[in-house]
Structures are given as C-alpha cells and as structure tokens.
Design a protein around this motif. Structure first.
Motif, PDB file in Angstrom:
ATOM      1  N   GLU A   1      55.187 -13.423 -34.952  1.00  0.00           N
ATOM      2  CA  GLU A   1      54.955 -14.628 -35.748  1.00  0.00           C
ATOM      3  C   GLU A   1      53.964 -14.374 -36.876  1.00  0.00           C
ATOM      4  OE1 GLU A   1      53.844 -17.801 -33.170  1.00  0.00           O
ATOM      5  OE2 GLU A   1      55.879 -18.041 -32.337  1.00  0.00           O
ATOM      6  N   GLN A   2      52.994 -13.479 -36.633  1.00  0.00           N
ATOM      7  CA  GLN A   2      52.046 -13.131 -37.685  1.00  0.00           C
ATOM      8  C   GLN A   2      52.741 -12.410 -38.837  1.00  0.00           C
ATOM      9  OE1 GLN A   2      48.699 -14.020 -37.770  1.00  0.00           O
ATOM     10  NE2 GLN A   2      48.928 -13.306 -39.886  1.00  0.00           N
ATOM     11  N   ILE A   3      53.674 -11.528 -38.503  1.00  0.00           N
ATOM     12  CA  ILE A   3      54.440 -10.803 -39.530  1.00  0.00           C
ATOM     13  C   ILE A   3      55.214 -11.782 -40.394  1.00  0.00           C
ATOM     14  CG2 ILE A   3      56.400  -9.233 -39.873  1.00  0.00           C
ATOM     15  CD1 ILE A   3      55.437  -7.707 -37.378  1.00  0.00           C
TER      16      ILE A   3
ATOM     17  N   THR B   1      72.702  -8.296 -35.167  1.00  0.00           N
ATOM     18  CA  THR B   1      72.669  -7.495 -36.390  1.00  0.00           C
ATOM     19  C   THR B   1      71.550  -6.465 -36.321  1.00  0.00           C
ATOM     20  OG1 THR B   1      71.131  -8.962 -37.524  1.00  0.00           O
ATOM     21  CG2 THR B   1      73.480  -9.487 -37.712  1.00  0.00           C
ATOM     22  N   SER B   2      71.508  -5.628 -37.338  1.00  0.00           N
ATOM     23  CA  SER B   2      70.387  -4.711 -37.541  1.00  0.00           C
ATOM     24  C   SER B   2      70.143  -4.614 -39.032  1.00  0.00           C
ATOM     25  CB  SER B   2      70.704  -3.332 -36.951  1.00  0.00           C
ATOM     26  OG  SER B   2      71.711  -2.694 -37.721  1.00  0.00           O
ATOM     27  N   PRO B   3      68.948  -4.256 -39.473  1.00  0.00           N
ATOM     28  CA  PRO B   3      68.650  -4.178 -40.902  1.00  0.00           C
ATOM     29  C   PRO B   3      69.557  -3.213 -41.664  1.00  0.00           C
ATOM     30  CG  PRO B   3      66.623  -4.218 -39.646  1.00  0.00           C
ATOM     31  CD  PRO B   3      67.734  -4.084 -38.650  1.00  0.00           C
TER      32      PRO B   3
ATOM     33  N   SER C   1      62.509  -8.502 -41.513  1.00  0.00           N
ATOM     34  CA  SER C   1      63.553  -8.229 -40.522  1.00  0.00           C
ATOM     35  C   SER C   1      63.419  -6.807 -39.967  1.00  0.00           C
ATOM     36  CB  SER C   1      64.931  -8.422 -41.163  1.00  0.00           C
ATOM     37  OG  SER C   1      65.956  -8.106 -40.244  1.00  0.00           O
ATOM     38  N   ARG C   2      63.156  -5.848 -40.839  1.00  0.00           N
ATOM     39  CA  ARG C   2      63.015  -4.456 -40.376  1.00  0.00           C
ATOM     40  C   ARG C   2      61.876  -4.337 -39.357  1.00  0.00           C
ATOM     41  NH1 ARG C   2      63.061  -3.340 -46.003  1.00  0.00           N
ATOM     42  NH2 ARG C   2      65.125  -2.819 -46.777  1.00  0.00           N
ATOM     43  N   LYS C   3      60.746  -4.930 -39.681  1.00  0.00           N
ATOM     44  CA  LYS C   3      59.574  -4.814 -38.802  1.00  0.00           C
ATOM     45  C   LYS C   3      59.825  -5.470 -37.450  1.00  0.00           C
ATOM     46  CE  LYS C   3      56.274  -4.716 -42.645  1.00  0.00           C
ATOM     47  NZ  LYS C   3      55.190  -5.471 -43.343  1.00  0.00           N
ATOM     48  N   ILE C   4      60.397  -6.689 -37.470  1.00  0.00           N
ATOM     49  CA  ILE C   4      60.632  -7.395 -36.207  1.00  0.00           C
ATOM     50  C   ILE C   4      61.701  -6.690 -35.383  1.00  0.00           C
ATOM     51  CG2 ILE C   4      61.390  -9.585 -35.192  1.00  0.00           C
ATOM     52  CD1 ILE C   4      60.208 -10.995 -37.616  1.00  0.00           C
ATOM     53  N   PHE C   5      62.732  -6.202 -36.035  1.00  0.00           N
ATOM     54  CA  PHE C   5      63.787  -5.466 -35.324  1.00  0.00           C
ATOM     55  C   PHE C   5      63.200  -4.263 -34.589  1.00  0.00           C
ATOM     56  CE2 PHE C   5      66.918  -2.018 -35.248  1.00  0.00           C
ATOM     57  CZ  PHE C   5      67.964  -2.628 -34.574  1.00  0.00           C
ATOM     58  N   ASP C   6      62.345  -3.509 -35.259  1.00  0.00           N
ATOM     59  CA  ASP C   6      61.734  -2.325 -34.619  1.00  0.00           C
ATOM     60  C   ASP C   6      60.895  -2.726 -33.414  1.00  0.00           C
ATOM     61  OD1 ASP C   6      62.893  -0.665 -36.488  1.00  0.00           O
ATOM     62  OD2 ASP C   6      61.136  -0.584 -37.797  1.00  0.00           O
ATOM     63  N   ILE C   7      60.161  -3.817 -33.522  1.00  0.00           N
ATOM     64  CA  ILE C   7      59.325  -4.273 -32.405  1.00  0.00           C
ATOM     65  C   ILE C   7      60.184  -4.675 -31.213  1.00  0.00           C
ATOM     66  CG2 ILE C   7      57.751  -6.104 -31.654  1.00  0.00           C
ATOM     67  CD1 ILE C   7      56.600  -6.111 -34.502  1.00  0.00           C
ATOM     68  N   VAL C   8      61.236  -5.463 -31.459  1.00  0.00           N
ATOM     69  CA  VAL C   8      62.099  -5.938 -30.374  1.00  0.00           C
ATOM     70  C   VAL C   8      62.818  -4.775 -29.709  1.00  0.00           C
ATOM     71  CG1 VAL C   8      64.145  -7.323 -29.837  1.00  0.00           C
ATOM     72  CG2 VAL C   8      62.399  -8.227 -31.383  1.00  0.00           C
TER      73      VAL C   8
END
Length: 654
Positions: A338-340, A449-451, A496-503
C-alpha cells in the motif's frame, strides 16, 4: 563549362521546377528518418514494455514507407524528366551524348539529394521529439522524449537514399536514351482530342456503384455473404472499381457535355473552363479513379484502425476492471504494498473479498462458451462481496440471490443471459448443488497477468447467496484477495512491477496477481503502433495522391500558357482568369475526393459503425479522420490554383 557547372546553373535557372522535386524527396527523407529514428530513440525504447515487438513493427513500417517513397519519387522524377524533354533535346542537338546528359542529371540529383537528405535528417530529428510524444500519448505514457539523432538511423537513411539516387539515375538515363530527338522537340505539343462519351456506359457507371453500395449494406446477416463470401467480396470490389472508372471516363464527360449545351454556356467564363476540362478528361480518368479508390482505402483504413484503438481501450477496461488485485498478504507485506501505491498512485478504493476454491470440474461447457479459457476449479463468492465490488468500481448491477441460486461470471457477453426453468445445475464441494439463474459479464477476479504481458487462465467464478456461503465456509478453506482502485492507473507500470515481484516472492508462481496496466500496456502499445504507422502511411498516400494531381496540373499549366496569353490579348482580366483556373481545378480535385469519401463512408458505416454501438466517440473518430483528409486535400487545391496562375503568368512577365 563542365557538367557540374552546367548542372548547378540548371538548378538555379529552373528553381521552381527543382523546388517541387526537392520537396518530394525532402518529405520522403523526413518521414523515413522519423520512423527509423523512433526505432533507435533510447527514450522511446526505454518506455516501451514489449521492446522486441516495437522494433519489429517499426522496422516493417520503415521498409513499407521507404518502398512507398521510392515509387512516389520515381513518379516525381518521371514528371520532372517529361518537363525537361525539350531542354534535353537541345543538349543532344548541340552534340552532347546521352551518357553526358544522364551524368548531368546524376549531378543534379546528387545535389538535390545531398540537400534534401541533410535537411530532412535535421528536420526529422527535430520532429522526433514531437512524434515520439504523440506515440507516448497514444500509449498513455508520461515519459519525456528528447531530441535525438541516432547514428543507426542516420546511416540507414543515407544508405537507402544513396540506393534511390542510383535508381533515379538509371531511370533518367533510359528516359533520355529511348526517346528520339524529334519526339523531344514535340513532347509538349500533344493535345487530347475532345471527349466522346456513351450514354449507356455513363448510366452503367451509376448502376455499378449503386449495386456495390447495396451489396455492402446487406453484408450483415444475408445468405449471399454467408454462403459465397469470397465471390461476393470479389464481385463487389470489381463493380466498385469499374463503376468508379466509368464514372470519370463516361459520366463526367456527360455532365460536361450537358453543361456545354446549356443556354448560359457562353455567359461569362463558363465556356472557357468547361471546354478545357472536356479536352483533358481522358488524360485524367486513370488518375481520378486511382485517387478515389486509394482515398477510400486510406480513409477506411485509418478510420477502422482508429476505432480499433478506441475499442481495445474500452475492452481492456471491461475485462480488467481491477486496477491491482492479488492474493491477500501478511500485515507487513500488505502495508509495504500500500505504501508503494500511495507514493505515486494514491489508493482511491480498496476491498477484500473472501471465497472458497472448489475441486476441478472438467465439464464446464454448459457455463462458458470457451471453457478452455477458464480454470477447471471454481471460486465461490457471496453476493455481498460482488455488490461491494460494484460499489467500489461504480460500474455494474447489484444482485440478490436466495437459497441455492447462483450466477456465473463470464466475459464476452454484451447482455446478461437469464435462465428459465429448467435451469442448469452445478454440483460442487461433494454434494452441494446450485441452480444457475443468470450469466453476466462481470470479472470479479480478472485474468491473471504479469508486467511482461503474459496472462493465465481466468478463475471460474460462481456467485452464490450469502446464506449458502455462510453454510459452506464452516467446513472449507477460505481464500482472500485484495482489490485496489488507484489514481491514474494508466501510468502505473512501475507500481505493477514492484507489487508483482513482492507477491511472487511471498507466495511463489501459484499466487494470484492481476493488474489493469499490464494488459493495457500490451494492447495499447500494439494498437498505438499500428495506428501510428497507418496514420503515417495515410499521410504519405495523401501527399502522393495530391502530388499526382499537382504535377498533372503543372504540366497542363505549362502547356496552356499561350492559350491564356491569347485570352489576355482579347481582354480577359486577371480576376476572370483566376475564376477560370479555380473552377477548372475544383472540377479536378472535388469529384475524386467526394467519391472517395462516399466509398469510405459506406465501408465504415456498414462494417464498423453499425456493429460497434457502445462506443460514444465512434462517429467523432470517423468524422475527424474524414475532416483531416479533406483539410489536407484543400491545402493541395489552394496551392495548385496559386502555382497554376503563376505559371501561366510567367510568359507575360518576362
């Protein structure tokens, strides 16, 4: 005086004629360098998600652009050579050899090419920022594009236009060699005979065009198109082409002849411009036909692609309504995510939905038109969660279910499908049977999806009543998903890229993740590239078509100087001569444009407008394309009338 000096003096003496030739080559260089420059522009390439696809499309477009430019410049060179046949005849008469004349033309072409290539690269580089910004705007990216002169683009432009210079030189040499000296002196003295028309063929032209229009209007669900598509398409195309040709060859001649037989034919200047058109109609028939048909193709192509671009944007919104959605994470990870989002794209809405994953159901044909696009296991969600998402998105209709009623969520439906008795049934979680009361298009969980643009099977979702869900959740494992709506989602690639990597790092490859921007980027990039390329092709085609008429009128103006000189001697004033020229060229420019617009309107209306009914900006897009085309054509008309008048005045001012 050597050949280089002679070439330079020729260019200064015939500045206007060389200017026309220079502009043709200059525009070609600017357009080609713009394309090749975009392919190697580091700012543009960095912003693009699918870089390989981008470079491939731009490369193919650059090749097509160059081939088109080659054909156009060769046509311009042919016109240029015909205008100078008498001059070449004089050189041959004075003892110059054909090879020397061709060498002189080579030096002239070299001078013009050096100026056009250098200035074209300079202007193309300056325009690269503008066109790069246009492309970024089409893709809804906010990246800044700097001025760029990529070395690769400069080298490729120089090499390809050096090849073009060689082709032009060979063409010029054979043009000089195959024409006899006597022919050179009389090259401009050929006059078309008065036009003769056939009433039968004139009527046939209207019948063929009307028949082709009618066939287009019934292209929806008629048997003739369903059963004999290729044959009907071929027959319609042939009828339209032949009808257009006969329209200009026969029907226009009939119109002119009828005008010449009117009572006021000898009043004012009417006789002068009508008689001139009657003599030149035969020579213009092929050009008019070609211009009308190509205009129709260009307008239809740009209109169709522009609508496709707009439609894809709407489709992505419908199929990927969740700006960002993923499997629920731990508290710390959730706060980090959420911060991102809040750092660059503040959260404007958030909802957690909880569901139950079922066992695999191999036979899903009764529920989905294409079950291969959906997961075999179903996800059960209570009606209250669907209603909460409707409130979050502010799109869709709330549902009200009771007992064992259920709704299947699918895609590709224009309208909800309600089931009457007997309703389809589905048995899940061992012995729990639900009755399907409705099937609606509302992706609660959209396609993963993915980035990078990859996607997976869409979760098969079944919405059940709250009471049924409360009963089932006691004995089954629950899965939760976080759904977020954020500000300016069209520019959230980095988020999206950052959150995808975290998940993915937290849950592995099996985790659920879906973001609107991932598919928006891919679809928008591809459709933007196609629209951008087609728009450029349209500009080149329009420039070429306008130039065909332009060159033709310049040749006729040169040939008719003496006629207008005679008119001046018998008392016709400049104001009247301008009216004659205006009306004459209006008849040359207007009919091909109108017929091209009508052709394209029938194609667009019955293949696009009637089919795509839920796009508010549809007609605006179509009329904008047509309006822009008419505006550019108008510029050619005004320019032609101006230069025509200057040419016929040249002899008088000397």
């Amino acid at each position: 005086m050597n050949l280089v000096d002679l070439s330079w003096r020729n260019m200064k003496r015939n500045f206007r004629l060389y200017t026309i030739y220079f502009i043709s080559m200059f525009v070609g260089v600017v357009i080609y360098f713009t394309f090749s420059g975009l392919m190697f522009n580091e700012d543009v390439v960095a912003a693009i998600q699918n870089k390989e696809n981008y470079k491939t499309v731009i490369l193919i477009a650059s090749i097509i652009v160059f081939l088109f430019i080659v054909c156009f410049i060769l046509y311009a060179n042919s016109f240029f050579m015909k205008q100078r046949k008498k001059e070449f005849g004089m050189y041959l008469l004075y003892g110059m050899k054909e090879r020397q004349v061709a060498t002189m033309v080579f030096f002239e072409t070299l001078f013009l090419s050096a100026i056009s290539v250098s200035s074209g690269i300079l202007i193309g580089g300056l325009l690269s920022k503008f066109f790069g910004a246009v492309l970024m705007n089409l893709m809804h990216y906010n990246d800044d594009i700097s001025f760029a002169f990529p070395l690769e683009a400069i080298v490729s432009t120089i090499l390809l236009f050096a090849l073009l210079i060689g082709i032009i030189t060979i063409q010029s040499y054979f043009n000089v060699r195959r024409v006899q000296l006597v022919e050179l002196f009389h090259a401009k003295e050929k006059i078309d005979k008065p036009f003769k028309f056939s009433m039968t063929l004139a009527i046939l032209s209207i019948i063929l065009i009307t028949a082709s229009y009618y066939t287009i209007t019934i292209s929806g669900d008629t048997d003739i198109w369903k059963d004999c598509f290729k044959e009907t398409l071929f027959a319609t195309t042939v009828a339209l082409i032949v009808g257009t040709y006969l329209f200009f060859r026969q029907f226009s001649g009939w119109i002119l002849q009828r005008m010449s037989q009117s009572k006021n034919y000898f009043n004012g200047t009417k006789m002068l411009w009508i008689s001139s058109l009657r003599f030149s109609i035969r020579g213009n028939t092929v050009n008019f036909t070609f211009i009308s048909l190509i205009s129709a193709i260009v307008i239809f192509g740009v209109g169709f692609i522009a609508v496709d671009y707009a439609v894809k944007g709407e489709v992505v919104k419908k199929e990927y309504p969740n700006h960002i959605a993923f499997s629920s994470q731990g508290n710390e990870t959730q706060k980090q995510i959420e911060q991102i989002m809040n750092d660059s794209h503040p959260i404007i809405g958030h909802e957690t939905i909880t569901g139950i994953q079922t066992e695999k159901i191999p036979n899903r044909k009764p529920f989905f038109s294409h079950p291969e696009y959906y997961t075999e296991d179903f996800y059960l969600f209570p009606e209250s969660k669907l209603n909460a998402i409707v409130d979050l998105r502010e799109v869709g209709e709330k549902v009200d279910l009771e007992g064992e009623e259920a709704i299947v969520l699918t895609r590709g439906l224009d309208e909800p499908k309600k089931y009457k008795s007997p309703q389809p049934e589905i048995t899940l979680l061992e012995d729990n049977t639900f009755h399907i009361v409705e099937k609606i298009r509302y992706p609660l969980l959209s396609i993963p999806t993915s980035p990078g643009g990859n996607s997976n099977l869409q979760p098969s979702v079944l919405v059940i009543s709250d009471e049924a869900f409360e009963y089932l959740k006691e004995n089954h494992t629950l899965s939760s998903y976080e759904i977020y709506q954020i500000e300016d989602s069209k520019t959230s690639n980095d988020v999206s890229r950052k959150i995808f990597d975290i998940v993915m790092k937290a849950e592995g490859e099996g985790a659920y993740y879906s973001a609107y921007i991932d598919m928006h980027s891919i679809d928008t990039e591809s459709s933007s590239l196609i629209l951008f390329s087609v728009a450029f092709f349209a500009v080149i085609a329009l420039f070429a078509l306008g130039s065909v008429i332009y060159f033709k009128q310049l040749r006729e103006a040169t040939e008719e100087r003496e006629h207008y000189a005679i008119l001046r001697k018998i008392g016709v004033e400049d104001k009247e001569i301008k009216k004659i020229i205006g009306k004459q060229l209006l008849f040359v420019f207007l009919p091909p444009l109108i017929l091209g617009l009508v052709h394209s309107w029938f194609l667009l209306y019955y293949t696009v407008i009637l089919i795509i009914k839920d796009l508010p900006s549809l007609t605006t897009i179509i009329f904008s394309v047509m309006g822009l085309y008419v505006l550019i054509y108008l510029i050619f008309y005004v320019s032609s009338t101006s230069i025509y008048y200057k040419i016929i005045n040249e002899k008088n001012t000397r």
